[in-house]
Write an enzyme that holds these catalytic residues in place. Structure first.
Site, PDB file in Angstrom:
ATOM      1  CG  PHE A  20      86.062 -31.715 -47.552  1.00 44.10           C
ATOM      2  CD1 PHE A  20      87.459 -32.292 -48.028  1.00 44.10           C
ATOM      3  CD2 PHE A  20      85.444 -30.955 -48.410  1.00 44.10           C
ATOM      4  CE1 PHE A  20      87.895 -31.896 -49.205  1.00 44.10           C
ATOM      5  CE2 PHE A  20      86.068 -30.385 -49.616  1.00 44.10           C
ATOM      6  CZ  PHE A  20      87.339 -31.160 -49.862  1.00 44.10           C
ATOM      7  CB  VAL A  85      68.779 -38.189 -43.764  1.00 42.75           C
ATOM      8  CG1 VAL A  85      68.180 -38.314 -42.317  1.00 42.75           C
ATOM      9  CG2 VAL A  85      69.830 -39.501 -43.884  1.00 42.75           C
ATOM     10  CD  GLU A 176      89.400 -19.864 -55.466  1.00 45.77           C
ATOM     11  OE1 GLU A 176      90.377 -20.220 -55.038  1.00 45.77           O
ATOM     12  OE2 GLU A 176      88.124 -20.352 -55.367  1.00 45.77           O
TER      13      GLU A 176
HETATM   14  C1  LIG Z   1      82.354 -23.114 -54.467  1.00 38.60           C
HETATM   15  C2  LIG Z   1      82.794 -23.436 -53.153  1.00 38.60           C
HETATM   16  C3  LIG Z   1      84.563 -23.068 -53.102  1.00 38.60           C
HETATM   17  C4  LIG Z   1      85.032 -23.462 -52.161  1.00 38.60           C
HETATM   18  N1  LIG Z   1      86.329 -23.278 -51.661  1.00 38.60           N
HETATM   19  C5  LIG Z   1      87.083 -23.527 -50.799  1.00 38.60           C
HETATM   20  C6  LIG Z   1      88.485 -23.452 -50.587  1.00 38.60           C
HETATM   21  O1  LIG Z   1      89.087 -22.986 -51.596  1.00 38.60           O
HETATM   22  N2  LIG Z   1      88.966 -24.172 -49.493  1.00 38.60           N
HETATM   23  C7  LIG Z   1      88.544 -24.587 -48.338  1.00 38.60           C
HETATM   24  O2  LIG Z   1      89.007 -24.845 -47.374  1.00 38.60           O
HETATM   25  N3  LIG Z   1      87.043 -24.632 -48.659  1.00 38.60           N
HETATM   26  C8  LIG Z   1      86.317 -24.203 -49.728  1.00 38.60           C
HETATM   27  N4  LIG Z   1      84.952 -24.263 -49.610  1.00 38.60           N
HETATM   28  C9  LIG Z   1      84.267 -24.894 -48.436  1.00 38.60           C
HETATM   29  C10 LIG Z   1      84.361 -26.587 -48.346  1.00 38.60           C
HETATM   30  O3  LIG Z   1      83.945 -26.902 -49.548  1.00 38.60           O
HETATM   31  C11 LIG Z   1      83.394 -26.614 -47.281  1.00 38.60           C
HETATM   32  O4  LIG Z   1      83.800 -26.097 -45.936  1.00 38.60           O
HETATM   33  C12 LIG Z   1      83.537 -28.400 -47.016  1.00 38.60           C
HETATM   34  O5  LIG Z   1      82.962 -28.863 -48.098  1.00 38.60           O
HETATM   35  C13 LIG Z   1      82.535 -28.629 -45.923  1.00 38.60           C
HETATM   36  O6  LIG Z   1      82.507 -29.989 -45.579  1.00 38.60           O
HETATM   37  P1  LIG Z   1      81.022 -30.769 -45.185  1.00 38.60           P
HETATM   38  O7  LIG Z   1      81.447 -31.866 -44.919  1.00 38.60           O
HETATM   39  O8  LIG Z   1      80.658 -30.057 -43.823  1.00 38.60           O
HETATM   40  O9  LIG Z   1      79.909 -30.353 -46.058  1.00 38.60           O
HETATM   41  P2  LIG Z   1      79.970 -30.730 -47.640  1.00 38.60           P
HETATM   42  O10 LIG Z   1      81.253 -30.853 -48.239  1.00 38.60           O
HETATM   43  O11 LIG Z   1      78.855 -29.600 -48.185  1.00 38.60           O
HETATM   44  O12 LIG Z   1      79.132 -32.105 -47.792  1.00 38.60           O
HETATM   45  C14 LIG Z   1      77.910 -32.165 -47.170  1.00 38.60           C
HETATM   46  C15 LIG Z   1      77.237 -33.578 -47.949  1.00 38.60           C
HETATM   47  O13 LIG Z   1      76.223 -33.996 -47.308  1.00 38.60           O
HETATM   48  C16 LIG Z   1      75.441 -34.322 -48.273  1.00 38.60           C
HETATM   49  N5  LIG Z   1      73.753 -34.277 -47.701  1.00 38.60           N
HETATM   50  C17 LIG Z   1      73.140 -33.075 -47.406  1.00 38.60           C
HETATM   51  N6  LIG Z   1      72.040 -33.099 -46.916  1.00 38.60           N
HETATM   52  C18 LIG Z   1      71.753 -34.496 -46.888  1.00 38.60           C
HETATM   53  C19 LIG Z   1      70.730 -35.344 -46.479  1.00 38.60           C
HETATM   54  N7  LIG Z   1      69.588 -34.626 -45.943  1.00 38.60           N
HETATM   55  N8  LIG Z   1      70.755 -36.811 -46.531  1.00 38.60           N
HETATM   56  C20 LIG Z   1      71.968 -37.124 -47.043  1.00 38.60           C
HETATM   57  N9  LIG Z   1      73.011 -36.569 -47.583  1.00 38.60           N
HETATM   58  C21 LIG Z   1      73.264 -35.094 -47.555  1.00 38.60           C
HETATM   59  C22 LIG Z   1      75.612 -33.596 -49.491  1.00 38.60           C
HETATM   60  O14 LIG Z   1      75.357 -34.241 -50.619  1.00 38.60           O
HETATM   61  C23 LIG Z   1      77.196 -33.446 -49.341  1.00 38.60           C
HETATM   62  O15 LIG Z   1      77.911 -34.713 -49.970  1.00 38.60           O
HETATM   63  C24 LIG Z   1      84.367 -24.105 -50.811  1.00 38.60           C
HETATM   64  C25 LIG Z   1      82.903 -24.253 -51.057  1.00 38.60           C
HETATM   65  C26 LIG Z   1      82.348 -23.939 -52.177  1.00 38.60           C
HETATM   66  C27 LIG Z   1      80.909 -24.093 -52.250  1.00 38.60           C
END
Ligand SMILES: Cc1cc2nc3c(=O)[nH]c(=O)nc-3n(C[C@H](O)[C@H](O)[C@H](O)COP(=O)(O)OP(=O)(O)OC[C@H]3O[C@@H](n4cnc5c(N)ncnc54)[C@H](O)[C@@H]3O)c2cc1C
Length: 443
Positions: A20, A85, A176
């Site tokens: 996200f 990375v 859930e």
């Molecule tokens: C089971 C579950 C249910 C959830 N339910 C909700 C909900 O109902 N409502 C809500 O608001 N939030 C929910 N969340 C939380 C929400 O999904 C996260 O807050 C959100 O995805 C965070 O976004 P982000 O971009 O920080 O990380 P992420 O979405 O986790 O994305 C990280 C990305 O980085 C990539 N990555 C990681 N390390 C590397 C690397 N070294 N090199 C290249 N790429 C890399 C991964 O592949 C991934 O695509 C839920 C999470 C989970 C796990």
């Protein structure tokens, strides 16, 4: 040998992570006068809030994934790279990905968080968590295999262990999962087996805090608990898991210690920053909190590095009310949008005030016609909340992709309790099936 990728002279923005946080940063830079390189180790964006529906057979992985290349096919300034990375060099302003070196002017690290087993990493295989598509498929395999094995089991004690599902963690994911497994056992699968009565299944939700969904108001949390109990879920609050071994989970509530035999123990408690936090700490000296999240400045940069931002679950932003913002999608989304705007302002010699999170509310799905919506000014429960939850998720799912058909199919399946995605797949499933002389079902 290290290979640097081309740089055509424009400001280079490199984003690590297409979750996200990274996705919304890139989307809001799509029309900016910069080059964007978005790197992810997976070739798709994953809608994690619906992973539990893959784990419980309502949706298929592709339904909740959007290929990153397709999302950015019309953003001509954006290049998508598939790869992990493993290092950064902040002095040389380079990101290192295997034998590739990618130069940046501005770096955004948005690699999210992983599960935390509070130092008990040996529990990982015994009680899998839910973060990736593979995790969801593994959970699905364990859940549906347990019913299959119970159907063949004549020993009553073993059968009881097969029909006991323990979920550790009473946050949104735990709630859930518990609700969805209860619906499976007590409704969807009820007519499908001949030797077992699936409604004899025991679903236990263990929560460390004094209530489920502690992030929402106490009255709604009470409604959620009552709805789960009505579905048949047994909730135990103020409970700490002390051991998981040989399909036995041991937990403590006050002085009382209980051990329960269960073939399916699922982990929905605790998160820690992804390994990139450690890389950043080593290379820049930035501090991390106890959960391994990077402490960020009010503008989401890291101390001493004006051109390195951390957004989403990986960051600890505590500048609003002293407490870190929660690890939820709207925080990551708003932070991504903010950083994209700040980069463009800076290129014009301007800046922006500190990041401010606008809380949009909390949602949790408990089961058919049962959800919780807390928007602050409006609180909904039951059917209305469930409809609201469906609309919000349909909106988010179709935002990146033309998945309208899939989404409406899903809504229909959901309404009619059709769980067509209840496949037992994966290498483990194949080995299991062969060992038990069961014909493997095709993927
Ligand atoms: C089971 C579950 C249910 C959830 N339910 C909700 C909900 O109902 N409502 C809500 O608001 N939030 C929910 N969340 C939380 C929400 O999904 C996260 O807050 C959100 O995805 C965070 O976004 P982000 O971009 O920080 O990380 P992420 O979405 O986790 O994305 C990280 C990305 O980085 C990539 N990555 C990681 N390390 C590397 C690397 N070294 N090199 C290249 N790429 C890399 C991964 O592949 C991934 O695509 C839920 C999470 C989970 C796990």
């Amino acid at each position: 040998m290290a290979v640097a990728l081309d740089n055509n002279g424009r400001h280079q923005v490199v984003i690590i992570g297409g979750g996200f946080g990274g996705l919304y940063t890139a989307k809001h830079l799509a029309k900016a006068n910069v080059n964007v390189t978005l790197i992810d180790k997976r070739n798709f964006h994953l809608f994690q809030p619906l992973l539990y529906q893959v784990a419980t057979g309502t949706l298929s992985p592709a339904d909740i994934s959007s290929p990153l290349r397709a999302v950015f096919s019309k953003s001509k300034n954006t290049q998508v790279l598939l790869g992990e990375v493993n290092d950064i060099d902040p002095k040389a302003q380079q990101v290192i990905m295997g034998d590739k070196v990618i130069p940046y002017d501005t770096l955004i690290v948005a690699t999210g968080a992983n599960h935390s087993y509070f130092g008990k990493d040996n529990w990982k295989d015994l009680a899998p968590g839910l973060k990736t598509v593979e995790d969801a498929i593994e959970m699905r395999r364990r859940i549906f295999s347990a019913f299959e094995a119970a159907e063949k089991e004549t020993d009553l004690e073993k059968r009881r262990a097969l029909l006991t599902f323990v979920i550790v963690g009473g946050g949104p994911t735990g709630v859930e999962l518990a609700g969805a497994i209860a619906e499976l056992a007590y409704k969807t699968l009820k007519e499908d087996f001949r030797n077992i009565d699936t409604s004899e299944a025991k679903i236990l939700l263990l929560q460390g805090a004094d209530r489920v969904l502690p992030h929402i108001s106490p009255d709604l949390s009470e409604v959620a608990a009552a709805s789960l109990q009505k579905l048949g879920v047994i909730i135990q609050t103020n409970t700490r898991v002390t051991n998981i071994e040989n399909n036995i989970v041991t937990f403590k509530q006050g002085d009382e210690v209980t051990a329960i035999a269960s073939k399916t123990i699922l982990w929905a408690a605790g998160v820690q920053g992804s390994p990139m936090a450690k890389v950043l700490a080593e290379r820049t000296g930035v501090e991390c909190d106890r959960s391994g999240r990077v402490i960020v400045e009010p503008d989401l940069t890291i101390k001493g590095y004006r051109n390195i931002f951390v957004v989403g679950d990986l960051g600890n932003f505590s500048h609003q009310d002293g407490k870190p913002l929660p690890g939820v999608a709207p925080v990551a989304k708003q932070q991504g949008e903010y950083v994209a705007r700040l980069i463009q302002k800076r290129l014009q010699g301007q800046t922006l005030p500190a990041f401010h999170y606008n809380h949009v509310g909390s949602l949790a799905m408990i089961g058919q016609n049962l959800a919780i919506v807390d928007l602050g000014f409006l609180k909904l429960t039951g059917f209305l909340a469930w409809v609201f939850w469906l609309i919000v998720h349909i909106y988010f799912l179709i935002e990146f992709d033309t998945k309208l058909l899939v989404v409406f199919q899903w809504a229909w399946n959901y309404i009619t309790r059709n769980r067509r995605s209840r496949l037992i797949t994966g290498r483990e499933a194949y080995v299991e099936a062969k060992t038990n002389n069961i014909t493997q079902v095709a993927n």
